[in-house]
Design a protein around this motif. Structure first.
Motif, PDB file in Angstrom:
ATOM      1  N   LEU A  15       0.828  -1.207   0.000  1.00 43.59           N
ATOM      2  CA  LEU A  15       0.000   0.000   0.000  1.00 43.59           C
ATOM      3  C   LEU A  15       0.861   1.255   0.000  1.00 43.59           C
ATOM      4  O   LEU A  15       0.577   2.230  -0.684  1.00 43.59           O
ATOM      5  CB  LEU A  15      -0.914   0.011   1.217  1.00 43.59           C
ATOM      6  N   LEU A  16       1.953   1.192   0.770  1.00 41.71           N
ATOM      7  CA  LEU A  16       2.859   2.342   0.802  1.00 41.71           C
ATOM      8  C   LEU A  16       3.411   2.630  -0.584  1.00 41.71           C
ATOM      9  O   LEU A  16       3.481   3.773  -1.016  1.00 41.71           O
ATOM     10  CB  LEU A  16       4.018   2.053   1.754  1.00 41.71           C
ATOM     11  N   GLN A  17       3.780   1.569  -1.270  1.00 36.83           N
ATOM     12  CA  GLN A  17       4.294   1.750  -2.626  1.00 36.83           C
ATOM     13  C   GLN A  17       3.269   2.455  -3.505  1.00 36.83           C
ATOM     14  O   GLN A  17       3.594   3.343  -4.284  1.00 36.83           O
ATOM     15  CB  GLN A  17       4.646   0.385  -3.249  1.00 36.83           C
ATOM     16  N   LEU A  18       2.020   2.051  -3.330  1.00 35.99           N
ATOM     17  CA  LEU A  18       0.958   2.680  -4.121  1.00 35.99           C
ATOM     18  C   LEU A  18       0.853   4.169  -3.813  1.00 35.99           C
ATOM     19  O   LEU A  18       0.663   5.001  -4.692  1.00 35.99           O
ATOM     20  CB  LEU A  18      -0.388   2.034  -3.793  1.00 35.99           C
ATOM     21  N   MET A  19       0.989   4.476  -2.538  1.00 41.00           N
ATOM     22  CA  MET A  19       0.887   5.878  -2.139  1.00 41.00           C
ATOM     23  C   MET A  19       2.044   6.681  -2.727  1.00 41.00           C
ATOM     24  O   MET A  19       1.876   7.774  -3.244  1.00 41.00           O
ATOM     25  CB  MET A  19       0.934   5.990  -0.609  1.00 41.00           C
ATOM     26  N   ILE A  20       3.219   6.096  -2.615  1.00 40.35           N
ATOM     27  CA  ILE A  20       4.408   6.820  -3.084  1.00 40.35           C
ATOM     28  C   ILE A  20       4.339   7.028  -4.583  1.00 40.35           C
ATOM     29  O   ILE A  20       4.689   8.071  -5.106  1.00 40.35           O
ATOM     30  CB  ILE A  20       5.681   6.058  -2.665  1.00 40.35           C
ATOM     31  N   HIS A  21       3.855   6.017  -5.278  1.00 36.40           N
ATOM     32  CA  HIS A  21       3.745   6.178  -6.719  1.00 36.40           C
ATOM     33  C   HIS A  21       2.414   6.802  -7.113  1.00 36.40           C
ATOM     34  O   HIS A  21       2.039   6.830  -8.266  1.00 36.40           O
ATOM     35  CB  HIS A  21       3.978   4.843  -7.430  1.00 36.40           C
ATOM     36  N   SER A  22       1.711   7.236  -6.089  1.00 37.38           N
ATOM     37  CA  SER A  22       0.561   8.100  -6.306  1.00 37.38           C
ATOM     38  C   SER A  22      -0.409   7.652  -7.377  1.00 37.38           C
ATOM     39  O   SER A  22      -0.578   8.297  -8.394  1.00 37.38           O
ATOM     40  CB  SER A  22       1.036   9.515  -6.652  1.00 37.38           C
ATOM     41  N   VAL A  23      -1.066   6.541  -7.106  1.00 39.08           N
ATOM     42  CA  VAL A  23      -2.157   6.187  -7.995  1.00 39.08           C
ATOM     43  C   VAL A  23      -3.294   7.173  -7.852  1.00 39.08           C
ATOM     44  O   VAL A  23      -4.155   7.269  -8.693  1.00 39.08           O
ATOM     45  CB  VAL A  23      -2.702   4.781  -7.694  1.00 39.08           C
ATOM     46  N   TYR A  24      -3.287   7.889  -6.744  1.00 36.90           N
ATOM     47  CA  TYR A  24      -4.392   8.815  -6.494  1.00 36.90           C
ATOM     48  C   TYR A  24      -3.987  10.189  -6.967  1.00 36.90           C
ATOM     49  O   TYR A  24      -2.975  10.729  -6.544  1.00 36.90           O
ATOM     50  CB  TYR A  24      -4.697   8.818  -4.992  1.00 36.90           C
ATOM     51  N   SER A  25      -4.784  10.763  -7.875  1.00 35.68           N
ATOM     52  CA  SER A  25      -4.333  12.014  -8.496  1.00 35.68           C
ATOM     53  C   SER A  25      -4.480  13.217  -7.569  1.00 35.68           C
ATOM     54  O   SER A  25      -3.641  14.098  -7.549  1.00 35.68           O
ATOM     55  CB  SER A  25      -5.078  12.256  -9.797  1.00 35.68           C
ATOM     56  N   ASN A  26      -5.519  13.230  -6.758  1.00 31.87           N
ATOM     57  CA  ASN A  26      -5.716  14.383  -5.887  1.00 31.87           C
ATOM     58  C   ASN A  26      -4.957  14.198  -4.578  1.00 31.87           C
ATOM     59  O   ASN A  26      -5.419  13.542  -3.659  1.00 31.87           O
ATOM     60  CB  ASN A  26      -7.208  14.550  -5.628  1.00 31.87           C
ATOM     61  N   LYS A  27      -3.771  14.810  -4.512  1.00 33.83           N
ATOM     62  CA  LYS A  27      -2.915  14.589  -3.338  1.00 33.83           C
ATOM     63  C   LYS A  27      -3.413  15.338  -2.099  1.00 33.83           C
ATOM     64  O   LYS A  27      -3.070  14.986  -0.984  1.00 33.83           O
ATOM     65  CB  LYS A  27      -1.485  15.055  -3.626  1.00 33.83           C
ATOM     66  N   ASP A  28      -4.224  16.388  -2.303  1.00 42.67           N
ATOM     67  CA  ASP A  28      -4.680  17.200  -1.160  1.00 42.67           C
ATOM     68  C   ASP A  28      -5.341  16.380  -0.056  1.00 42.67           C
ATOM     69  O   ASP A  28      -5.330  16.777   1.100  1.00 42.67           O
ATOM     70  CB  ASP A  28      -5.728  18.237  -1.618  1.00 42.67           C
ATOM     71  N   VAL A  29      -5.921  15.247  -0.444  1.00 44.24           N
ATOM     72  CA  VAL A  29      -6.749  14.524   0.524  1.00 44.24           C
ATOM     73  C   VAL A  29      -5.955  13.905   1.681  1.00 44.24           C
ATOM     74  O   VAL A  29      -6.544  13.515   2.676  1.00 44.24           O
ATOM     75  CB  VAL A  29      -7.568  13.410  -0.157  1.00 44.24           C
ATOM     76  N   PHE A  30      -4.616  13.863   1.560  1.00 42.04           N
ATOM     77  CA  PHE A  30      -3.857  13.319   2.692  1.00 42.04           C
ATOM     78  C   PHE A  30      -4.166  14.119   3.959  1.00 42.04           C
ATOM     79  O   PHE A  30      -4.240  13.576   5.051  1.00 42.04           O
ATOM     80  CB  PHE A  30      -2.349  13.317   2.393  1.00 42.04           C
ATOM     81  N   LEU A  31      -4.374  15.444   3.783  1.00 42.94           N
ATOM     82  CA  LEU A  31      -4.605  16.292   4.951  1.00 42.94           C
ATOM     83  C   LEU A  31      -5.955  15.951   5.587  1.00 42.94           C
ATOM     84  O   LEU A  31      -6.090  15.905   6.808  1.00 42.94           O
ATOM     85  CB  LEU A  31      -4.552  17.771   4.543  1.00 42.94           C
ATOM     86  N   ARG A  32      -6.923  15.696   4.745  1.00 42.94           N
ATOM     87  CA  ARG A  32      -8.216  15.262   5.255  1.00 42.94           C
ATOM     88  C   ARG A  32      -8.057  14.000   6.103  1.00 42.94           C
ATOM     89  O   ARG A  32      -8.648  13.873   7.175  1.00 42.94           O
ATOM     90  CB  ARG A  32      -9.150  14.972   4.083  1.00 42.94           C
ATOM     91  N   GLU A  33      -7.242  13.060   5.610  1.00 43.62           N
ATOM     92  CA  GLU A  33      -7.070  11.791   6.327  1.00 43.62           C
ATOM     93  C   GLU A  33      -6.408  12.003   7.686  1.00 43.62           C
ATOM     94  O   GLU A  33      -6.809  11.410   8.681  1.00 43.62           O
ATOM     95  CB  GLU A  33      -6.252  10.818   5.483  1.00 43.62           C
ATOM     96  N   LEU A  34      -5.386  12.849   7.726  1.00 42.64           N
ATOM     97  CA  LEU A  34      -4.690  13.082   8.994  1.00 42.64           C
ATOM     98  C   LEU A  34      -5.592  13.830   9.977  1.00 42.64           C
ATOM     99  O   LEU A  34      -5.619  13.519  11.170  1.00 42.64           O
ATOM    100  CB  LEU A  34      -3.390  13.866   8.751  1.00 42.64           C
TER     101      LEU A  34
END
Ligand code: ADP
Length: 635
Positions: A15-34
């Motif tokens: 899963l970390l690899q997926l995050m790092i290689h950013s399958v998700y285009s909208n990066k802003d949402v990390f802040l929502r998650e935290l």
């Protein structure tokens, strides 16, 4: 304790690899998650303190804080909530506890496009790891409320993370992201910009009921000792307490994402309020996709329970019946004790009343889909129809409402399912019953010999392929006075008004075959309760059917799978008197004295009937040998 290095669990690493290689285009949402995690941590602490006043924790100013440092390029999200112990950090942050993760990763590999991948990621709790979309290193410092020592966790999102104990950690958790260089073209914004932070919080986290504060960077050029005032970024208004006109769909959807950990938009938002003696407000969401683990034992069902804006529990099962377990949302009740336990809730009269009202509201919403928005209805039924049908078995009070919104595959159309009302409208003159057949797939049902006469006479049959269908048809029994009848059960008389000629014909056949039927019944006694002539067959020589009130083989199997002991029910063998094979058998029976060979033929005919409905021969080796012998003789 020295710094220790640990390996991530395999799934976590993927899963970390997926995050790092950013399958998700909208990066802003990390802040929502935290922020979402921080908010949960504050909820948990408030609750724990409520339950245990002796807990040594500071709860007077619970809040979330966001700090940025332009120079160091870091962003920190801090809360003074429940925190985590050393063990908890390893367990919660180092592993992924979700049982569906393996399936998820497999699906993700198969997801063709980015939108598909985004959707899939949203289904699993990858919240914290999403920080690695924006950061090349993350540090988490945390101290569990009530404990003295804190823990520091660091990782670069690769194979390992480190853990060490620290002495001076404040209560709660702070997560620091060492930001990657901004790359606006790839939607990686400058997350040290207060303007950007303000925008993201407003968009995704406005409803969070705790203050989210941003501390402006000390401005070196400003004179002297004026410390900058923290700025509260969110309005903190509970969405369920606001009137619908004040809240945008986007805001509702963000709350849905916060609650459900599903990053996709819900199919529908349902708002419900009750005043009077037992006051509550509720916001329910119908997701647009069924989660992978909906049919597993571990599936967490239920909505969030609040009491007067105070979060009390996740997954409150008492508020909705099990067949609505896919519904997410919030119920905020005014007159419950903050100390209420799950056990008490299960028996509370008011909660039961709420459950009934919420259930009816969800069902009437589905009814609205059906009458007003065919696409939405189709999505709903595709994703949740199977679960909803469980209610036909368990909730007799609402079974009519469920039947009214149910739809089924039918011989009437190759791709358009029908409602029961639609079926009834098309019923032929003189047809009293609603016919169905259960089976593994549409194709196997359509090819079943039981369908022959129905096809011949153009009588519509519902094609039921879910396991639950076997059960609810018995539980419900009828729809608007019309019996639900399996075409594979009991005697079928499709001629309606009997004409005398057919009757006379049948009486003659019955006489003609009486000897064979009786004899075959004796030969096959071990497996069959009766052999009789069929009115269902036009092409096949034989089929097996169940007695009207007997369990079907599929149901027997289901009960056994659930560990219940059920005796094997013998079935009925029906012969097609117009089939050449059957005629020949009758002839041979009458003419031959020595019937040894005929016994084998009877046995073969029975096995063919079992095979034709998708069943298994009792003794495959013997069946193969009998067929091979006969083939050999025809060469
Ligand atoms: P999720 O939030 O979907 O469970 P995460 O990976 O975001 O998944 O977090 C995993 C777990 O770590 C959370 O369920 C929570 O128990 C714990 N956790 C994360 N952030 C915090 C925090 N700020 N304070 C306390 N616990 C946290």
């Amino acid at each position: 304790m020295p710094t220790e290095t640990f390996e991530f669990q395999v799934e976590a690493r993927q899963l970390l690899q997926l995050m790092i290689h950013s399958v998700y285009s909208n990066k802003d949402v990390f802040l929502r998650e935290l922020v979402s995690n921080a908010s949960d941590a504050l909820d948990k602490l408030r609750l724990e303190k409520l339950r245990d006043d002796a807990l040594d924790a500071e709860v007077s100013d619970l809040h979330i804080e966001i700090d940025v440092d332009k120079e160091a390029r870091t962003l920190t999200v801090r809360d003074n909530g429940i925190g985590m112990s050393y063990e908890e950090v390893g367990k919660l942050i180092g592993t992924i506890a979700n049982s569906g993760t393996a399936t998820f990763l497999k699906d993700l590999k198969e997801a063709q496009d980015e939108a598909g991948a985004e959707g899939l990621i949203g289904q699993f709790g990858v919240g914290f790891y999403s920080g690695f979309m924006a950061a090349d290193e993350m540090t988490l410092v945390t101290r569990r409320a009530g404990e003295t020592q804190g823990t520091r966790w660091t990782s670069r999102g690769e194979a390992t993370y480190t853990l060490e104990t620290v002495d001076d950690a404040p209560q709660g958790t702070s997560v620091t992201l060492h930001l990657k260089p901004a790359d606006p073209e790839n939607q990686l914004h400058d997350y040290t910009s207060p303007w950007k932070i303000r925008e993201i919080v407003k968009r995704y986290s406005d409803f969070i009921t705790w203050p989210i504060r941003m501390v402006p960077e000390a401005d070196a050029s400003a004179d002297g000792d004026s410390t900058p005032e923290p700025e509260t970024l969110n309005s903190m208004k509970a969405l369920w307490a606001r009137s619908r006109s004040e809240v945008s769909d986007d805001e509702y959807h963000e709350l849905y994402k916060h609650i459900s950990h599903d990053w996709r938009e819900p199919l529908e938002t349902i708002r419900l309020q009750a005043e009077g003696t037992f006051e509550y407000q509720s916001l329910l969401f119908i997701p647009s996709h069924a989660p992978h683990d909906l049919f597993t034992r571990e599936f967490k069902r239920g909505v969030q329970l609040y009491v007067k804006r105070v979060f009390i529990m996740d997954d409150c099962e008492a508020l909705l019946p099990p067949y609505l377990r896919f519904v997410k949302g919030v119920v905020d009740a005014a007159d419950l004790s903050l100390n209420v336990s799950r056990e008490i809730l299960q028996q509370d009269r008011h909660i039961l009343m709420m459950q009934r009202r919420l259930t009816k509201k969800v069902l009437s919403t589905v009814k609205d889909f059906m009458t007003k928005d065919a696409d939405r209805y189709a999505t709903f039924w595709r994703e949740f129809g199977t679960v909803l049908k469980e209610g036909l078995v368990t909730d007799s009070e609402n079974s009519e409402a469920i039947l009214a919104v149910a739809s089924f595959a039918t011989t009437h159309s190759d791709d358009e399912p029908t409602t029961l009302a639609g079926y009834v409208e098309r019923m032929k003159d003189g047809q009293d019953d609603i016919y169905y057949l259960t089976g593994d797939s549409r194709q196997s049902i359509e090819n079943s010999p039981h369908m022959e006469a129905f096809r011949d006479k153009g009588i519509e049959v519902l094609l039921l392929t879910d396991a639950v269908d076997e059960v609810w048809v018995d539980a419900v029994g009828e729809y608007e006075g019309k019996k639900l009848r399996s075409v594979a059960k009991g005697e079928i008389d499709l001629d309606g008004e009997k004409d005398e000629k057919a009757d006379g014909e049948r009486a003659k056949q019955a006489e003609d075959y009486a000897g064979l039927l009786g004899w075959m019944g004796e030969q096959l006694e071990a497996d069959i309760k009766e052999v009789r002539l069929s009115t269902r067959l036009t092409v096949s020589p034989a089929c097996v059917v169940s007695d009207a009130h007997d369990l079907t083989p599929a149901l027997e199997q289901m009960y056994r799978a659930m560990g219940q002991e059920v005796p094997t029910t013998k079935r009925i063998l029906e012969l097609n008197p117009d089939h050449l094979l059957v005629k020949g058998l009758n002839q041979a029976y009458k003419e031959r004295e020595d019937r040894d060979g005929l016994v084998e033929s009877a046995e073969l005919l029975h096995t063919l009937a079992v095979l034709a409905e998708g069943g298994q021969p009792k003794d495959p080796a013997r069946f193969v040998k009998l067929v091979a012998d006969r083939l050999e003789r025809t060469l």
